[in-house]
Design a protein around this motif. Structure first.
Motif, PDB file in Angstrom:
ATOM      1  N   THR A 201       0.811  -1.239  -0.044  1.00 49.64           N
ATOM      2  CA  THR A 201       0.003   0.128  -0.123  1.00 49.64           C
ATOM      3  C   THR A 201       0.991   1.150   0.077  1.00 49.64           C
ATOM      4  O   THR A 201       0.627   2.016  -0.624  1.00 49.64           O
ATOM      5  CB  THR A 201      -0.831   0.063   1.377  1.00 49.64           C
ATOM      6  N   PHE A 202       1.850   1.194   0.999  1.00 54.49           N
ATOM      7  CA  PHE A 202       2.950   2.416   0.698  1.00 54.49           C
ATOM      8  C   PHE A 202       3.478   2.573  -0.398  1.00 54.49           C
ATOM      9  O   PHE A 202       3.780   3.731  -1.043  1.00 54.49           O
ATOM     10  CB  PHE A 202       4.040   2.289   1.879  1.00 54.49           C
ATOM     11  N   TYR A 203       3.869   1.445  -1.285  1.00 54.94           N
ATOM     12  CA  TYR A 203       4.514   1.558  -2.467  1.00 54.94           C
ATOM     13  C   TYR A 203       3.449   2.158  -3.604  1.00 54.94           C
ATOM     14  O   TYR A 203       3.938   3.039  -4.204  1.00 54.94           O
ATOM     15  CB  TYR A 203       4.796   0.137  -3.230  1.00 54.94           C
ATOM     16  N   ARG A 204       2.147   1.923  -3.384  1.00 51.58           N
ATOM     17  CA  ARG A 204       1.089   2.524  -4.504  1.00 51.58           C
ATOM     18  C   ARG A 204       1.169   3.945  -4.143  1.00 51.58           C
ATOM     19  O   ARG A 204       1.048   4.813  -5.052  1.00 51.58           O
ATOM     20  CB  ARG A 204      -0.131   1.814  -4.356  1.00 51.58           C
ATOM     21  N   VAL A 205       1.095   4.327  -2.726  1.00 57.26           N
ATOM     22  CA  VAL A 205       1.043   5.580  -2.402  1.00 57.26           C
ATOM     23  C   VAL A 205       2.435   6.671  -2.911  1.00 57.26           C
ATOM     24  O   VAL A 205       2.145   7.692  -3.677  1.00 57.26           O
ATOM     25  CB  VAL A 205       0.958   5.690  -0.756  1.00 57.26           C
ATOM     26  N   LYS A 206       3.562   5.913  -2.793  1.00 56.56           N
ATOM     27  CA  LYS A 206       4.614   6.558  -3.247  1.00 56.56           C
ATOM     28  C   LYS A 206       4.650   6.819  -4.756  1.00 56.56           C
ATOM     29  O   LYS A 206       5.415   7.839  -5.227  1.00 56.56           O
ATOM     30  CB  LYS A 206       5.919   5.964  -2.700  1.00 56.56           C
ATOM     31  N   ARG A 207       4.319   5.586  -5.373  1.00 56.84           N
ATOM     32  CA  ARG A 207       4.255   6.023  -6.838  1.00 56.84           C
ATOM     33  C   ARG A 207       3.167   7.088  -7.466  1.00 56.84           C
ATOM     34  O   ARG A 207       3.771   7.816  -8.123  1.00 56.84           O
ATOM     35  CB  ARG A 207       3.472   4.579  -7.771  1.00 56.84           C
ATOM     36  N   HIS A 208       2.154   7.024  -6.524  1.00 56.72           N
ATOM     37  CA  HIS A 208       1.432   8.391  -6.852  1.00 56.72           C
ATOM     38  C   HIS A 208       2.001   9.679  -6.641  1.00 56.72           C
ATOM     39  O   HIS A 208       2.041  10.711  -7.490  1.00 56.72           O
ATOM     40  CB  HIS A 208       0.077   8.354  -6.072  1.00 56.72           C
ATOM     41  N   ILE A 209       2.848   9.713  -5.526  1.00 57.83           N
ATOM     42  CA  ILE A 209       3.693  10.939  -5.194  1.00 57.83           C
ATOM     43  C   ILE A 209       4.660  11.281  -6.330  1.00 57.83           C
ATOM     44  O   ILE A 209       4.825  12.152  -6.655  1.00 57.83           O
ATOM     45  CB  ILE A 209       4.361  10.681  -3.706  1.00 57.83           C
ATOM     46  N   VAL A 210       5.460  10.352  -6.738  1.00 54.14           N
ATOM     47  CA  VAL A 210       6.554  10.506  -7.508  1.00 54.14           C
ATOM     48  C   VAL A 210       6.018  10.900  -8.954  1.00 54.14           C
ATOM     49  O   VAL A 210       6.630  11.777  -9.624  1.00 54.14           O
ATOM     50  CB  VAL A 210       7.263   9.294  -7.518  1.00 54.14           C
ATOM     51  N   ASP A 211       4.787  10.098  -9.282  1.00 54.78           N
ATOM     52  CA  ASP A 211       4.265  10.529 -10.660  1.00 54.78           C
ATOM     53  C   ASP A 211       3.887  12.029 -10.721  1.00 54.78           C
ATOM     54  O   ASP A 211       3.686  12.477 -11.706  1.00 54.78           O
ATOM     55  CB  ASP A 211       3.144   9.562 -10.816  1.00 54.78           C
ATOM     56  N   ASN A 212       3.861  12.561  -9.455  1.00 55.55           N
ATOM     57  CA  ASN A 212       3.088  13.935  -9.450  1.00 55.55           C
ATOM     58  C   ASN A 212       3.962  14.947  -8.996  1.00 55.55           C
ATOM     59  O   ASN A 212       3.956  16.014  -8.296  1.00 55.55           O
ATOM     60  CB  ASN A 212       1.770  13.888  -8.507  1.00 55.55           C
ATOM     61  N   GLY A 213       5.499  14.558  -8.918  1.00 57.50           N
ATOM     62  CA  GLY A 213       6.337  15.374  -8.609  1.00 57.50           C
ATOM     63  C   GLY A 213       6.582  15.761  -7.395  1.00 57.50           C
ATOM     64  O   GLY A 213       6.853  16.939  -6.893  1.00 57.50           O
ATOM     65  N   TYR A 214       6.373  14.661  -6.449  1.00 57.18           N
ATOM     66  CA  TYR A 214       6.575  14.722  -4.949  1.00 57.18           C
ATOM     67  C   TYR A 214       5.607  15.768  -4.595  1.00 57.18           C
ATOM     68  O   TYR A 214       5.593  16.552  -3.441  1.00 57.18           O
ATOM     69  CB  TYR A 214       7.801  15.010  -4.651  1.00 57.18           C
ATOM     70  N   THR A 215       4.591  15.778  -4.948  1.00 58.09           N
ATOM     71  CA  THR A 215       3.310  16.367  -4.392  1.00 58.09           C
ATOM     72  C   THR A 215       2.189  15.543  -4.324  1.00 58.09           C
ATOM     73  O   THR A 215       1.858  14.399  -4.790  1.00 58.09           O
ATOM     74  CB  THR A 215       2.804  17.770  -5.632  1.00 58.09           C
ATOM     75  N   LEU A 216       1.501  15.874  -2.932  1.00 53.17           N
ATOM     76  CA  LEU A 216       0.117  15.236  -2.832  1.00 53.17           C
ATOM     77  C   LEU A 216      -1.102  16.027  -2.341  1.00 53.17           C
ATOM     78  O   LEU A 216      -0.757  17.056  -1.565  1.00 53.17           O
ATOM     79  CB  LEU A 216       0.401  14.109  -1.377  1.00 53.17           C
ATOM     80  N   CYS A 217      -2.195  15.951  -2.974  1.00 54.74           N
ATOM     81  CA  CYS A 217      -3.222  16.927  -2.885  1.00 54.74           C
ATOM     82  C   CYS A 217      -2.876  18.302  -3.016  1.00 54.74           C
ATOM     83  O   CYS A 217      -2.938  19.234  -2.107  1.00 54.74           O
ATOM     84  CB  CYS A 217      -3.813  16.953  -1.151  1.00 54.74           C
ATOM     85  N   ASN A 218      -2.090  18.577  -3.991  1.00 51.50           N
ATOM     86  CA  ASN A 218      -1.422  19.876  -4.669  1.00 51.50           C
ATOM     87  C   ASN A 218      -0.633  20.530  -3.613  1.00 51.50           C
ATOM     88  O   ASN A 218      -0.246  21.747  -3.546  1.00 51.50           O
ATOM     89  CB  ASN A 218      -2.536  20.814  -4.690  1.00 51.50           C
ATOM     90  N   SER A 219      -0.031  19.810  -2.704  1.00 52.01           N
ATOM     91  CA  SER A 219       1.118  20.140  -1.545  1.00 52.01           C
ATOM     92  C   SER A 219       2.258  19.647  -1.656  1.00 52.01           C
ATOM     93  O   SER A 219       2.406  18.478  -1.556  1.00 52.01           O
ATOM     94  CB  SER A 219       0.374  19.951  -0.118  1.00 52.01           C
ATOM     95  N   LYS A 220       3.336  20.393  -1.992  1.00 61.13           N
ATOM     96  CA  LYS A 220       4.797  19.768  -2.037  1.00 61.13           C
ATOM     97  C   LYS A 220       4.951  19.334  -0.509  1.00 61.13           C
ATOM     98  O   LYS A 220       6.037  18.411  -0.563  1.00 61.13           O
ATOM     99  CB  LYS A 220       5.696  20.939  -2.512  1.00 61.13           C
ATOM    100  N   VAL A 221       4.710  20.051   0.587  1.00 61.69           N
ATOM    101  CA  VAL A 221       5.224  19.753   1.881  1.00 61.69           C
ATOM    102  C   VAL A 221       4.456  18.589   2.132  1.00 61.69           C
ATOM    103  O   VAL A 221       5.283  17.542   2.741  1.00 61.69           O
ATOM    104  CB  VAL A 221       4.563  20.915   2.746  1.00 61.69           C
ATOM    105  N   LEU A 222       3.171  18.384   1.977  1.00 63.61           N
ATOM    106  CA  LEU A 222       2.370  17.179   2.260  1.00 63.61           C
ATOM    107  C   LEU A 222       3.329  16.040   1.671  1.00 63.61           C
ATOM    108  O   LEU A 222       3.407  14.698   2.202  1.00 63.61           O
ATOM    109  CB  LEU A 222       1.005  17.106   2.159  1.00 63.61           C
TER     110      LEU A 222
END
Length: 278
Positions: A201-222
Motif C-alpha cells: 500500500t505504501f508503494y502505491r502511495v509513493k508511486r502516486h507521489i513520484v508521478d506527481n512530482g513529489y506533491t500530494l493533494c497539490n501540496s509539496k510539503v505534504l
C-alpha cells in the motif's frame, strides 16, 4: 547546379528521417498498452541506462507485482543502515522503563551478554506480553519499512516480502532483540505479513507521489512528508547517496522532434513535434 543542390538536400533529409528518435514513455502513456506491452516500450530507455551503467528506477516502469529490477549494491547499503538503526532502537528500548518493554533488566544483567542470547534463542519462540502499541502498531510499521526498503530498489512483491521476512526474523527477532528477550510468536507472524500488506500500500502511495512530482493533494510539503513516512529508509539514505525517485520527479516534459519528407507530386518536408507530460 541547382538540381544537384536539391538532390543533396533531399538525400540529407531522407537520412535524418531514417534515424530513429527515442522518446520517454510514461506510466500514463503506457497504461493504454497494458503491463506486458508497456514493459517492452521501456526496453530502449532501459538499454540506454544499462549502457551508462545506470539502474532503471522501478518507478519509471508501469505498476506490476512481478517486474523486478533489483539494485543489489544499494540493497547492501540499506541493510547496513537498518542494522545501525536496529542497534540504536535497542539502545532506546534499553533506556525505557521496564513496564514499557516487559524486560527485567536487573535479571538480564546477571547473565553474560552472548550467553543471554543463546538462552533466549533456545527457549523461543513464545507468546509475548508486550504492549499493544509495540506488537500491533510499531512492528507492522517496521515491517512495511523493511518491505519498502527493497521494493523501492526494484524488487518485486515476492522479493520484497522475503527481504522483509529475513530482516524481521533473522536480523531482529533472532538477532538484536534476542539479546533482551525470547523471540516472539506474534512478531514472527505479524511483522512480515503486515509488512507485505501495508508495504505494498505504501508503494502505491509513493508511486502516486513520484508521478506527481513529489506533491500530494497539490501540496509539496505534504508530498515530501508522506514520502518520508512511507519509505523512510530510501528517503533518508537518498539525502546523502542520491535518490532516483526525486530525479525522476524532476522531469516535467519530454520533447521529441521527428522530421519528414514527402517526394510524391513534388518535394515537401517538415517535422512533427511531440510533447509528452511526465
Amino acid at each position: 547546379m541547382k538540381g544537384k543542390v536539391i538532390r543533396i538536400i533531399n538525400f540529407v533529409l531522407c537520412m535524418i528521417v531514417g534515424m530513429q528518435c527515442v522518446s520517454a514513455q510514461t506510466p500514463d502513456s503506457m497504461a493504454v498498452y497494458g503491463p506486458e506491452m508497456a514493459e517492452k516500450l521501456c526496453t530502449a530507455a532501459d538499454t540506454l541506462k544499462l549502457m551508462k551503467k545506470e539502474k532503471p528506477c522501478i518507478y519509471e516502469l508501469p505498476y506490476s507485482i512481478r517486474t523486478s529490477r533489483p539494485d543489489y549494491k544499494r540493497m547492501w547499503l540499506n541493510t547496513g543502515v537498518l542494522f545501525a538503526g536496529g542497534l540504536t532502537t535497542l539502545g532506546v528500548l534499553e533506556l525505557l522503563p521496564e513496564n514499557a518493554t516487559a524486560w527485567n533488566k536487573e535479571e538480564l544483567r546477571k547473565v553474560p551478554f552472548f550467553k543471554r542470547w543463546s538462552n533466549h534463542v533456545k527457549q523461543g519462540p513464545v507468546w509475548d506480553k508486550d504492549d499493544l502499541i509495540f506488537n500491533y502498531v510499531l512492528h507492522p510499521y517496521a515491517g512495511a519499512a523493511y518491505y519498502m526498503s527493497a521494493r523501492s530498489l526494484g524488487f518485486n512483491v515476492l522479493g520484497s516480502f522475503l527481504y522483509c521476512a529475513g530482516i524481521s526474523t533473522i536480523f531482529w527477532e533472532y538477532g538484536i532483540e534476542a539479546f533482551m528477550e525470547i523471540p516472539s510468536i506474534q512478531d514472527l507472524i505479524i511483522t512480515p505479513l503486515s509488512g507485505l500488506i501495508l508495504g505494498e500500500t505504501f508503494y502505491r502511495v509513493k508511486r502516486h507521489i513520484v508521478d506527481n512530482g513529489y506533491t500530494l493533494c497539490n501540496s509539496k510539503v505534504l508530498g515530501n512528508i508522506v514520502a518520508f513516512l512511507v519509505d523512510p529508509v530510501n528517503e533518508v539514505i537518498g539525502l546523502f547517496a542520491g535518490n532516483p525517485c526525486r530525479e525522476l520527479a524532476k522531469r516535467k516534459v519530454d520533447i521529441s522532434c521527428t522530421p519528414w519528407v514527402n517526394s510524391f507530386n513534388g518535394t515537401s518536408f517538415g517535422f512533427t513535434l511531440n510533447i509528452i507530460s511526465l
